[in-house]
Design a protein around this motif. Structure first.
Motif, PDB file in Angstrom:
ATOM      1  N   HIS A  51       0.810  -1.215   0.000  1.00 54.23           N
ATOM      2  CA  HIS A  51       0.000   0.000   0.000  1.00 54.23           C
ATOM      3  C   HIS A  51       0.845   1.267   0.000  1.00 54.23           C
ATOM      4  O   HIS A  51       0.403   2.321   0.430  1.00 54.23           O
ATOM      5  CB  HIS A  51      -1.005  -0.039   1.158  1.00 54.23           C
ATOM      6  N   HIS A 123     -11.661   2.770  -3.482  1.00 55.57           N
ATOM      7  CA  HIS A 123     -10.887   2.602  -2.242  1.00 55.57           C
ATOM      8  C   HIS A 123      -9.684   1.703  -2.498  1.00 55.57           C
ATOM      9  O   HIS A 123      -9.829   0.576  -2.943  1.00 55.57           O
ATOM     10  CB  HIS A 123     -11.793   1.961  -1.184  1.00 55.57           C
ATOM     11  N   SER A 125      -6.677   2.133  -0.177  1.00 53.51           N
ATOM     12  CA  SER A 125      -5.632   2.436   0.808  1.00 53.51           C
ATOM     13  C   SER A 125      -5.703   1.561   2.045  1.00 53.51           C
ATOM     14  O   SER A 125      -6.734   0.958   2.346  1.00 53.51           O
ATOM     15  CB  SER A 125      -5.756   3.905   1.224  1.00 53.51           C
ATOM     16  N   LEU A 127      -5.867   1.129   6.126  1.00 54.43           N
ATOM     17  CA  LEU A 127      -6.746   1.865   7.048  1.00 54.43           C
ATOM     18  C   LEU A 127      -6.036   2.407   8.283  1.00 54.43           C
ATOM     19  O   LEU A 127      -6.581   3.252   8.981  1.00 54.43           O
ATOM     20  CB  LEU A 127      -7.904   0.953   7.497  1.00 54.43           C
ATOM     21  N   ASN A 145     -13.963  -1.804   5.655  1.00 54.24           N
ATOM     22  CA  ASN A 145     -14.627  -1.665   4.343  1.00 54.24           C
ATOM     23  C   ASN A 145     -14.594  -2.967   3.563  1.00 54.24           C
ATOM     24  O   ASN A 145     -13.693  -3.784   3.770  1.00 54.24           O
ATOM     25  CB  ASN A 145     -13.985  -0.528   3.516  1.00 54.24           C
ATOM     26  N   ASP A 181      -4.217  -3.390  11.951  1.00 56.65           N
ATOM     27  CA  ASP A 181      -4.939  -3.203  10.691  1.00 56.65           C
ATOM     28  C   ASP A 181      -4.648  -4.421   9.827  1.00 56.65           C
ATOM     29  O   ASP A 181      -3.503  -4.616   9.421  1.00 56.65           O
ATOM     30  CB  ASP A 181      -4.427  -1.925  10.003  1.00 56.65           C
ATOM     31  N   ALA A 183      -6.223  -7.333   6.741  1.00 55.52           N
ATOM     32  CA  ALA A 183      -7.231  -7.890   5.855  1.00 55.52           C
ATOM     33  C   ALA A 183      -7.837  -9.099   6.554  1.00 55.52           C
ATOM     34  O   ALA A 183      -7.148  -9.786   7.317  1.00 55.52           O
ATOM     35  CB  ALA A 183      -6.578  -8.324   4.539  1.00 55.52           C
ATOM     36  N   ALA A 188      -3.304  -9.421   2.317  1.00 52.72           N
ATOM     37  CA  ALA A 188      -3.882  -8.432   1.396  1.00 52.72           C
ATOM     38  C   ALA A 188      -3.646  -8.892  -0.044  1.00 52.72           C
ATOM     39  O   ALA A 188      -2.620  -9.510  -0.354  1.00 52.72           O
ATOM     40  CB  ALA A 188      -3.221  -7.079   1.629  1.00 52.72           C
ATOM     41  N   ARG A 307       5.564  -8.694  20.732  1.00 49.72           N
ATOM     42  CA  ARG A 307       5.498  -7.305  20.278  1.00 49.72           C
ATOM     43  C   ARG A 307       4.054  -6.881  20.075  1.00 49.72           C
ATOM     44  O   ARG A 307       3.162  -7.695  19.833  1.00 49.72           O
ATOM     45  CB  ARG A 307       6.301  -7.133  18.999  1.00 49.72           C
ATOM     46  N   SER A 310       1.797  -3.142  14.946  1.00 53.92           N
ATOM     47  CA  SER A 310       2.262  -1.832  14.474  1.00 53.92           C
ATOM     48  C   SER A 310       3.678  -1.489  14.912  1.00 53.92           C
ATOM     49  O   SER A 310       4.248  -0.510  14.428  1.00 53.92           O
ATOM     50  CB  SER A 310       1.311  -0.671  14.833  1.00 53.92           C
ATOM     51  N   ARG A 312       6.401  -3.019  14.238  1.00 56.16           N
ATOM     52  CA  ARG A 312       7.268  -3.120  13.039  1.00 56.16           C
ATOM     53  C   ARG A 312       7.142  -1.844  12.225  1.00 56.16           C
ATOM     54  O   ARG A 312       8.128  -1.275  11.748  1.00 56.16           O
ATOM     55  CB  ARG A 312       6.863  -4.336  12.193  1.00 56.16           C
TER      56      ARG A 312
HETATM   57  P1  NDP Z   1      -0.406  -7.917   7.893  1.00 55.65           P
HETATM   58  O1  NDP Z   1      -0.756  -9.359   8.021  1.00 55.65           O
HETATM   59  O2  NDP Z   1       0.876  -7.538   7.290  1.00 55.65           O
HETATM   60  O3  NDP Z   1      -0.494  -7.212   9.316  1.00 55.65           O
HETATM   61  C1  NDP Z   1      -1.652  -7.266  10.077  1.00 55.65           C
HETATM   62  C2  NDP Z   1      -1.477  -6.607  11.432  1.00 55.65           C
HETATM   63  O4  NDP Z   1      -0.855  -7.537  12.322  1.00 55.65           O
HETATM   64  C3  NDP Z   1      -0.609  -5.365  11.441  1.00 55.65           C
HETATM   65  O5  NDP Z   1      -1.151  -4.424  12.346  1.00 55.65           O
HETATM   66  C4  NDP Z   1       0.737  -5.918  11.910  1.00 55.65           C
HETATM   67  O6  NDP Z   1       1.577  -4.952  12.500  1.00 55.65           O
HETATM   68  C5  NDP Z   1       0.312  -6.953  12.897  1.00 55.65           C
HETATM   69  N1  NDP Z   1       1.309  -7.994  13.100  1.00 55.65           N
HETATM   70  C6  NDP Z   1       1.960  -8.722  12.148  1.00 55.65           C
HETATM   71  N2  NDP Z   1       2.807  -9.589  12.726  1.00 55.65           N
HETATM   72  C7  NDP Z   1       2.699  -9.427  14.064  1.00 55.65           C
HETATM   73  C8  NDP Z   1       3.310 -10.021  15.203  1.00 55.65           C
HETATM   74  N3  NDP Z   1       4.214 -10.984  15.072  1.00 55.65           N
HETATM   75  N4  NDP Z   1       2.948  -9.588  16.427  1.00 55.65           N
HETATM   76  C9  NDP Z   1       2.027  -8.607  16.567  1.00 55.65           C
HETATM   77  N5  NDP Z   1       1.415  -7.997  15.528  1.00 55.65           N
HETATM   78  C10 NDP Z   1       1.733  -8.404  14.302  1.00 55.65           C
HETATM   79  O7  NDP Z   1      -1.587  -7.154   7.111  1.00 55.65           O
HETATM   80  P2  NDP Z   1      -2.511  -7.609   5.903  1.00 55.65           P
HETATM   81  O8  NDP Z   1      -1.724  -8.228   4.809  1.00 55.65           O
HETATM   82  O9  NDP Z   1      -3.668  -8.373   6.410  1.00 55.65           O
HETATM   83  O10 NDP Z   1      -3.019  -6.140   5.409  1.00 55.65           O
HETATM   84  C11 NDP Z   1      -2.075  -5.185   4.933  1.00 55.65           C
HETATM   85  C12 NDP Z   1      -2.734  -3.871   4.666  1.00 55.65           C
HETATM   86  O11 NDP Z   1      -3.607  -3.988   3.552  1.00 55.65           O
HETATM   87  C13 NDP Z   1      -3.580  -3.298   5.799  1.00 55.65           C
HETATM   88  O12 NDP Z   1      -3.022  -2.048   6.120  1.00 55.65           O
HETATM   89  C14 NDP Z   1      -4.969  -3.135   5.212  1.00 55.65           C
HETATM   90  O13 NDP Z   1      -5.669  -1.954   5.586  1.00 55.65           O
HETATM   91  C15 NDP Z   1      -4.683  -3.095   3.724  1.00 55.65           C
HETATM   92  N6  NDP Z   1      -5.843  -3.555   2.976  1.00 55.65           N
HETATM   93  C16 NDP Z   1      -6.667  -2.630   2.394  1.00 55.65           C
HETATM   94  C17 NDP Z   1      -7.794  -3.032   1.733  1.00 55.65           C
HETATM   95  C18 NDP Z   1      -8.750  -2.062   1.176  1.00 55.65           C
HETATM   96  O14 NDP Z   1      -9.816  -2.462   0.699  1.00 55.65           O
HETATM   97  N7  NDP Z   1      -8.493  -0.790   1.187  1.00 55.65           N
HETATM   98  C19 NDP Z   1      -8.123  -4.439   1.570  1.00 55.65           C
HETATM   99  C20 NDP Z   1      -7.211  -5.314   2.240  1.00 55.65           C
HETATM  100  C21 NDP Z   1      -6.098  -4.881   2.911  1.00 55.65           C
HETATM  101  P3  NDP Z   1       2.928  -4.482  11.701  1.00 55.65           P
HETATM  102  O15 NDP Z   1       2.419  -3.725  10.504  1.00 55.65           O
HETATM  103  O16 NDP Z   1       3.677  -3.643  12.673  1.00 55.65           O
HETATM  104  O17 NDP Z   1       3.652  -5.744  11.308  1.00 55.65           O
END
Ligand code: NDP
Ligand code: PYC
Length: 340
Positions: A51, A123, A125, A127, A145, A181, A183, A188, A307, A310, A312
């Protein structure tokens, strides 16, 4: 920062400037281009590669298809004491979010809880920038969304749900908020697209191919169906998001967004629901104690070496603000070509 010949290093200002130029070059108004460029820069800064600057390819393809209104001016509707609706008039969602945010915050502070429906928006981005913006104001934020119907329900093989992100942020005065945040699909879709671009295999639990078999081929996954995360649990959350950020706010479900696209391949078009809660209203005199209880909870997580979500991103943010961001050369060249 170390970068090899396959990477380009840019400052955050350069990422914003490049994004703004690409978007305005494709007919977008300055207001939309600035709102989008800021969020793409935040995505790249926090090393959310699906993103970040990659989204310029997706946005400009949607603009070329001609369904998005690149100069739409969002309008506000005061639905009730605690609900505001913003009509994006078929522009991208981010300017609509910025237009409605002050009203959402004001209603939440007055009522303790408030909701904002964004309607008729394209959309693309992440979130977390939105729920972080709510938490920076001292409020708790939730956002969700639908998208396009790319994801099969647990136990099924045909796509029904979108990748439907769910984001949450809790304010922590003087420090970064607690935020997550994700998916409700296993990953994603943007990440599968990036694997396909780079010819990389994907884990077999992310998707099934068009014959319904688990696949490690990113292209086959894009043509088949994605899987929910956590089996039936992610499936139920994905359905909830279709209902709350689709049916409830009078906007399209992911299946309807896909039908609206008519095979053009544009970014999904639907609504978004945001909810803001004010801890000062909920807690009154117990506000400080409530926030302290939250800190104790976070400490119990980090105290054992786990951890917070967020963390990371916040670490990446610090690095990027200091050293700039690394962008794969092939992606950078594709983005530069958008200026031709
Ligand atoms: P991730 O699986 O990369 O991450 C999901 C969340 O889990 C993040 O907050 C991440 O924090 C956290 N996380 C990951 N690993 C750990 C851990 N070991 N311990 C604790 N927390 C952890 O995200 P997705 O692939 O599911 O989604 C990525 C992005 O795609 C999101 O920002 C989402 O909004 C966006 N998206 C947007 C869509 C839209 O329609 N606009 C549709 C689908 C997705 P950290 O980032 O710090 O690793
Ligand atoms: O990565 O799943 C995704 C996505 C859909 C819309 C924007 N991002």
């Amino acid at each position: 920062m170390t970068a090899d010949a396959t990477d380009v290093v840019l400052t955050l200002d350069e990422v914003h400037d490049l994004s703004f130029r690409v978007l305005t070059r494709h007919g977008m108004s300055d207001a939309h281009a600035d709102a989008i460029a800021r969020v793409i820069t935040q995505g790249q800064r926090d090393e959310c590669h699906s993103h970040g600057i990659y989204r310029l390819l997706v946005c400009t393809r949607s603009l070329r298809i001609g369904k998005v209104n690149p100069r739409a001016e969002p309008t506000l509707r005061d639905v009730s004491a605690s609900i505001v609706a913003v009509d994006a008039h078929y522009g991208f969602s981010l300017l609509a979010f910025e237009t409605g945010l002050p009203v959402l915050l004001e209603k939440a502070r007055r009522q303790g809880i408030a909701a904002m429906a964004i309607n008729h928006c394209f959309h693309f981005s992440a979130l977390w920038p939105e729920v972080e913006a709510i938490a920076r104001e001292g409020l708790v934020g939730l956002a969700m969304n639908p998208s396009h119907s790319w994801v099969a329900p647990a136990g099924g093989k045909q796509p029904v749900f979108g990748t439907n992100p769910l984001a949450f942020a809790w304010p922590r005065p003087g420090r970064e908020p607690f935020a997550f945040d994700f998916a409700t699909s296993a990953i994603a879709r943007g990440d599968i697209e990036l694997h396909a671009r780079q010819g990389k295999a994907i884990p077999s639990h992310w998707a099934i191919d068009s014959e319904g078999r688990p696949t490690t081929d990113a292209q086959a996954a894009l043509q088949g169906a994605m899987q929910t995360f956590g089996g039936h649990k992610g499936s139920a959350l994905a359905a909830m998001i279709e209902l709350l950020a689709g049916a409830l706010i009078g906007d399209l479900t992911s299946m309807e967004s896909q039908a609206f696209d008519e095979g053009a391949g544009a970014t999904p078009c639907h609504g978004e629901l945001l909810i803001a809660l004010d801890p000062k209203v909920f807690l009154g005199d117990g506000y400080e104690a409530g926030l302290a209880r939250a800190e104790k909870l976070f400490g119990a997580v980090t105290g054992q070496g786990a951890r917070l979500p967020s963390q990371r991103r916040f670490d990446a943010r610090g690095r990027s603000m200091r050293d700039g961001v690394k962008i794969p050369r092939a992606l950078y060249d594709d983005v530069l070509a958008l200026l031709d």
